[in-house]
Design an enzyme around this catalytic site. Structure first.
Site, PDB file in Angstrom:
ATOM      1  N   TYR A 165      33.652 -51.555 -23.408  1.00 21.52           N
ATOM      2  CA  TYR A 165      33.189 -52.846 -23.919  1.00 21.52           C
ATOM      3  C   TYR A 165      31.652 -52.827 -23.952  1.00 21.52           C
ATOM      4  O   TYR A 165      31.014 -52.330 -23.013  1.00 21.52           O
ATOM      5  CB  TYR A 165      33.743 -53.940 -22.996  1.00 21.52           C
ATOM      6  N   LYS A 212      41.447 -62.053 -20.627  1.00 19.24           N
ATOM      7  CA  LYS A 212      42.243 -61.480 -21.715  1.00 19.24           C
ATOM      8  C   LYS A 212      43.742 -61.672 -21.435  1.00 19.24           C
ATOM      9  O   LYS A 212      44.198 -62.786 -21.366  1.00 19.24           O
ATOM     10  CB  LYS A 212      41.846 -60.017 -21.905  1.00 19.24           C
TER      11      LYS A 212
HETATM   12  N1  PLP Z   1      36.321 -55.175 -19.967  1.00 23.01           N
HETATM   13  C1  PLP Z   1      36.792 -55.195 -21.227  1.00 23.01           C
HETATM   14  C2  PLP Z   1      37.681 -54.078 -21.689  1.00 23.01           C
HETATM   15  C3  PLP Z   1      36.454 -56.235 -22.088  1.00 23.01           C
HETATM   16  O1  PLP Z   1      36.926 -56.231 -23.357  1.00 23.01           O
HETATM   17  C4  PLP Z   1      35.597 -57.268 -21.616  1.00 23.01           C
HETATM   18  C5  PLP Z   1      35.198 -58.391 -22.493  1.00 23.01           C
HETATM   19  O2  PLP Z   1      35.489 -58.423 -23.661  1.00 23.01           O
HETATM   20  C6  PLP Z   1      35.120 -57.207 -20.301  1.00 23.01           C
HETATM   21  C7  PLP Z   1      35.513 -56.156 -19.493  1.00 23.01           C
HETATM   22  C8  PLP Z   1      34.234 -58.292 -19.757  1.00 23.01           C
HETATM   23  O3  PLP Z   1      35.027 -59.412 -19.460  1.00 23.01           O
HETATM   24  P1  PLP Z   1      34.509 -60.939 -19.455  1.00 23.01           P
HETATM   25  O4  PLP Z   1      34.194 -61.325 -20.863  1.00 23.01           O
HETATM   26  O5  PLP Z   1      35.660 -61.688 -18.842  1.00 23.01           O
HETATM   27  O6  PLP Z   1      33.300 -60.976 -18.598  1.00 23.01           O
END
Ligand code: PLP
Length: 390
Positions: free
Chosen positions: A111, A208
Site C-alpha cells: 500500500y 477493509k
Molecule cells: N495495508 C493495506 C494493504 C492497505 O490497503 C491499507 C489502506 O488502504 C493499509 C494497510 C492502511 O490502512 P488504514 O487506511 O486503515 O490506515
C-alpha cells in the site's frame, strides 16, 4: 485450514461477554474512564496486580478488550491489539521493534501509505528501509544483515496481487532472528492464516474486510503475546487507540466476516474469468486464475482467492480513466473490502504519492485498474464492466 482455530462460530461468539442485564453481546462501553470503590482498588489495577477497566486510551475498556479477543481468535493468535487505523498499527509495530541503525526489508508491492511510512518517516528517524520486488526474490539473502529486524510483506499484494510463500519466508527469517510481519488485509483472516504458516505478527487494516461496510477506520496486530505486548506502550503514548464505538462496530462486522468474504471470493473469481476473456483487457492479476504466476502457491496457502483483483486496460491512461468513469455499479474510490464494489486506478489514489520511477519499477502503470468486489450480484457487476469496457 484448521477449523478449530477459526470458523463461523468463532466469528459470532469469540470475545462476547454478557453484562448483568443479559445483553446478547458485549455492550458498547462508551466511557473514557472507570470509577473505583477505593484507592487500594485503583492502585491494584494501575500496577497490574488485578485485571480491570481504567482508562480507554490505554485499551482498558471492556468493549475494546472484547473486540481484541475476537480479533485474536480469528487469526488463531494468542493476543491482539486494536488501533485507530491500519497505519497506526504499522507505525506502532515498526517503532516498537526498531531503533536508529536497524533495518527493515519490505518485500513486494505494498500500500502506498506503507511505502511512504517506511521510505520517508522511518528514514527520518534513522531506521534504514529497503524495498525488494517480488521479481528480485532470489536476492533476499543478500539484502538482509545482522541489523535487519523486520521482513514485512503483504500477500496478496497491493495492487499487483502477487503471492508470497509465508512458510518459506518464515523459515528464512527464523534462521536469522528476523521478525516476519505479514499484512493480511487483502486476503482477510478467512482466506489465509499467516500465523499458522509461521509468520510472527499479522497486521490488518481492519478498515477493509474486517470492518466490511466502509463505515469504520481501524487496525489490528495479532501474534504471540510476548511479541504483541511491546506495542502496547507505543499505542498508549501515541494515542492510537481505537474508539469504543468503532471497536463495537468492528466486533459486529466480524460476525458476518465469513459469509461476506466467501461470497466476495466467488464473485471475484467469476469476474476475473470474465475479464480474462475480454479483448480490451491485456492482463488480469488474480491468484485464482490458473495462469497467475503463483497460482500453485495460492492453492496451498489460501483457503479462498479473495475479492481483490487488478487488470491492465488496453489503452492509455486517459482512455483507462474514461472506461472507469463509465462504470455505474462500481464506485470510484480508494479502500476495499466493503459490501459496495469499488474501482480505482492506483496511480490516482493508493499509489499517487509513490515516485514515478518507483511505480514504473513495480509495473504500476496508468492502465492498471484495481477492483474490490462487493456483495452485489456478480451478473450485475459483469454487465457493468461489459458496458464500460465496450
Ligand atoms: N495495508 C493495506 C494493504 C492497505 O490497503 C491499507 C489502506 O488502504 C493499509 C494497510 C492502511 O490502512 P488504514 O487506511 O486503515 O490506515
Amino acid at each position: 485450514m484448521n477449523n478449530k482455530i477459526f470458523n463461523a462460530t468463532t466469528c459470532v461468539h469469540a470475545g462476547e461477554h454478557r453484562d448483568a442485564q443479559g445483553a446478547i453481546h458485549t455492550p458498547l462501553y462508551n466511557h473514557s474512564t472507570f470509577a473505583f470503590s477505593s484507592t487500594e482498588a485503583i492502585v491494584d489495577v494501575v500496577r497490574g496486580a488485578k485485571p480491570g477497566n481504567l482508562y480507554t486510551r490505554y485499551g482498558m475498556n471492556p468493549t475494546i478488550r472484547a473486540t481484541e479477543e475476537k480479533l485474536a481468535s480469528i487469526e488463531g493468535a494468542e493476543s491482539a491489539l486494536a488501533f485507530s487505523s491500519g497505519m497506526a498499527a504499522e507505525a506502532a509495530l515498526f517503532l516498537a521493534y526498531c531503533i536508529p541503525g536497524d533495518h527493515i526489508l519490505c518485500l513486494g508491492d505494498v500500500y502506498g501509505g506503507t511505502f511512504e511510512l517506511l521510505d520517508v518517516n522511518l528514514r527520518k528517524l534513522g531506521i534504514e528501509t529497503d524495498f525488494l520486488l517480488g521479481s528480485e526474490l532470489e536476492q533476499l539473502a543478500g539484502r538482509v544483515s545482522e541489523r535487519t529486524r523486520i521482513l514485512f510483506c503483504e500477500t496478496p499484494t497491493n495492487p499487483n496481487i502477487e503471492v508470497f510463500d509465508v512458510a518459506a519466508l518464515s523459515s528464512f527469517c527464523h534462521e536469522r532472528g528476523i521478525i516476519l510481519v505479514v499484512d493480511n488485509t487483502f486476503a482477510s483472516s478467512v482466506n489465509q492464516q499467516p500465523l499458522q504458516l509461521g509468520a510472527d505478527l499479522v497486521i490488518h487494516s481492519a478498515t477493509k474486510y474486517l470492518g466490511g461496510h466502509s463505515d469504520l477506520t481501524a487496525g489490528a496486530v495479532m501474534g504471540a503475546e510476548s511479541l504483541v505486548v511491546p506495542l502496547w506502550q507505543w499505542r498508549k503514548n501515541l494515542g492510537q487507540m481505537i474508539a469504543p464505538e468503532v471497536a463495537f462496530l468492528l466486533a459486529r462486522s466480524i460476525k458476518t466476516l465469513i459469509c461476506r468474504v466467501e461470497a466476495q471470493n466467488d464473485s471475484a473469481s467469476r469476474i476475473a474469468h470474465f475479464l480474462q476473456s475480454h479483448p480490451r483487457v491485456s492482463l488480469v492479476n488474480y491468484p485464482g486464475l490458473p495462469d497467475h504466476p503463483q497460482h500453485a502457491l495460492a492453492c496451498r496457502q489460501m483457503r479462498g482467492f479473495g475479492g481483490m483483483l487488478s487488470f491492465n486496460y488496453d489503452g492509455d491512461g486517459q482512455q483507462t480513466s474514461a472506461m472507469v468513469d463509465k462504470l455505474r455499479i462500481f464506485s470510484i474510490a480508494p479502500s476495499l473490502g466493503g459490501v459496495e464494489s469499488l474501482v480505482t486506478q492506483p496511480v490516482t489514489t493508493t499509489h499517487f504519492g509513490m515516485p514515478v520511477d518507483e511505480r514504473r519499477r513495480r509495473n504500476i502503470s496508468d492502465q492498471l485498474v484495481r477492483l474490490s468486489i462487493g456483495l452485489e450480484h456478480p451478473d450485475d457487476l459483469i454487465a457493468d464492466l461489459s458496458q464500460a469496457l465496450g
